[in-house]
Design an enzyme around this catalytic site. Sequence first.
Site, PDB file in Angstrom:
ATOM      1  N   SER A   1     -41.496 -23.276 -41.659  1.00 43.42           N
ATOM      2  CA  SER A   1     -40.593 -24.342 -41.229  1.00 43.42           C
ATOM      3  C   SER A   1     -41.251 -25.716 -41.400  1.00 43.42           C
ATOM      4  O   SER A   1     -41.594 -26.103 -42.510  1.00 43.42           O
ATOM      5  CB  SER A   1     -40.142 -24.092 -39.785  1.00 43.42           C
ATOM      6  OG  SER A   1     -39.003 -24.867 -39.472  1.00 43.42           O
TER       7      SER A   1
ATOM      8  N   HIS B   1     -33.996 -17.567 -39.504  1.00 40.34           N
ATOM      9  CA  HIS B   1     -35.160 -18.454 -39.523  1.00 40.34           C
ATOM     10  C   HIS B   1     -36.283 -17.913 -38.632  1.00 40.34           C
ATOM     11  O   HIS B   1     -36.061 -17.510 -37.489  1.00 40.34           O
ATOM     12  CB  HIS B   1     -34.725 -19.841 -39.058  1.00 40.34           C
ATOM     13  CG  HIS B   1     -35.688 -20.934 -39.360  1.00 40.34           C
ATOM     14  ND1 HIS B   1     -36.053 -21.281 -40.634  1.00 40.34           N
ATOM     15  CD2 HIS B   1     -36.384 -21.770 -38.523  1.00 40.34           C
ATOM     16  CE1 HIS B   1     -36.911 -22.288 -40.595  1.00 40.34           C
ATOM     17  NE2 HIS B   1     -37.132 -22.598 -39.326  1.00 40.34           N
TER      18      HIS B   1
ATOM     19  N   ASP C   1     -30.748 -17.637 -42.989  1.00 40.11           N
ATOM     20  CA  ASP C   1     -31.301 -18.920 -42.552  1.00 40.11           C
ATOM     21  C   ASP C   1     -30.495 -20.071 -43.143  1.00 40.11           C
ATOM     22  O   ASP C   1     -30.215 -20.098 -44.355  1.00 40.11           O
ATOM     23  CB  ASP C   1     -32.762 -19.006 -43.015  1.00 40.11           C
ATOM     24  CG  ASP C   1     -33.505 -20.213 -42.466  1.00 40.11           C
ATOM     25  OD1 ASP C   1     -32.902 -21.011 -41.716  1.00 40.11           O
ATOM     26  OD2 ASP C   1     -34.690 -20.356 -42.792  1.00 40.11           O
TER      27      ASP C   1
END
Length: 356
Positions: free
Chosen positions: A200, A327, A295
């Site tokens: 991320s 995610h 995601d």
Amino acid sequence: MGSEILYDLSPMVRIYKNGRVERLVGTETVDPSFDEKTGVESKDVTIEWGPTPWYHGLLGTKTVDSSFEKKTGVESKDAISAPAPKPWYPVVSGRLYIPRDAIGSLQKLPVLVYYHGGGFIVETAWSPTYHNYLNALVAEANVVAISVDYRRAPEHPLPVAYEDSLFALEWVASHSAGNGPEEWLNSCANLKKVFLAGESAGANIINYIGTRLDIKRLNGIEVPGVMMVHPYFWGNHPLPSETCDPKTRSFYEMFWHAANPKTTGCDDPLINPGKDPRISNLYWKKVLVCVAGKDVLRYRGLFYKTILRALGWYGVLEEMESPGEDHVFHLLNPTGENAVKLMKRLVSFMNEDEDK
């Protein structure tokens, strides 16, 4: 005014107009330790010291001006009972991990520099989620790792996290002659094999470093490749098949503005590499991009390859997709089938030379 919200980013964080930050996730921490299950030892290290800010140790202390209250006949005055802060405090820290069997061994292990996610606002390197995951990853890959605890927004808005993360990599490089500040890196690390990984926001950091790195600052180390898991990229306009839902897009836009108040928007090159003219000079020669099928950021991760090729980067890019997953699923359910597959892919990426 004290309770007026500037950014409501639930279920992650609420940021108030008076500067208060209410983190709703990622607040739990765990101490370094020897993990019997994996055989991995960990300890915390200070990477950079800095002057103590005036508010350090005073956060949450409420003061009022001294006055005489005519209505009650009560006199009041300001008072701060917190102890005076020390002149220096750790501004960048990290957690080191090493297989215990490697301590005192003549074998030099590859190094993994890990950058955690959390949108630059939540989570830390001390989180049990990351601590447990790094223990497992270090054991599987047989590497020495440093999990970087960079300073977070909004207290420290971008580019602070980028600068801290780059400094941490330079700190690793300072051990190349065997006389750096950390003995585990001096004695046990093969600095000709330094890998970077992050998920991320951590993957976003890896892209930033790769496009803005002065290689002279990394003398003595080599980076064979980097691993970008579920990279945090965005843009003002949706990609084909990317969500057009206004609420979802607004959430990601607010999160970015909260981390980087001076941004020009979601076409800022820091969040949208397609708008970054420096991308063709990406320093990394080999990149693994991992995406998850459900995601929201999946399409940005896949589009990264298109961007690199279109703008003239000629390194090696590998992809892995985890179907049906969302995610950072591998952190939430590390023993799941797809999480195990993802870890094996990361491990093989770091050990490819040994496998040949």
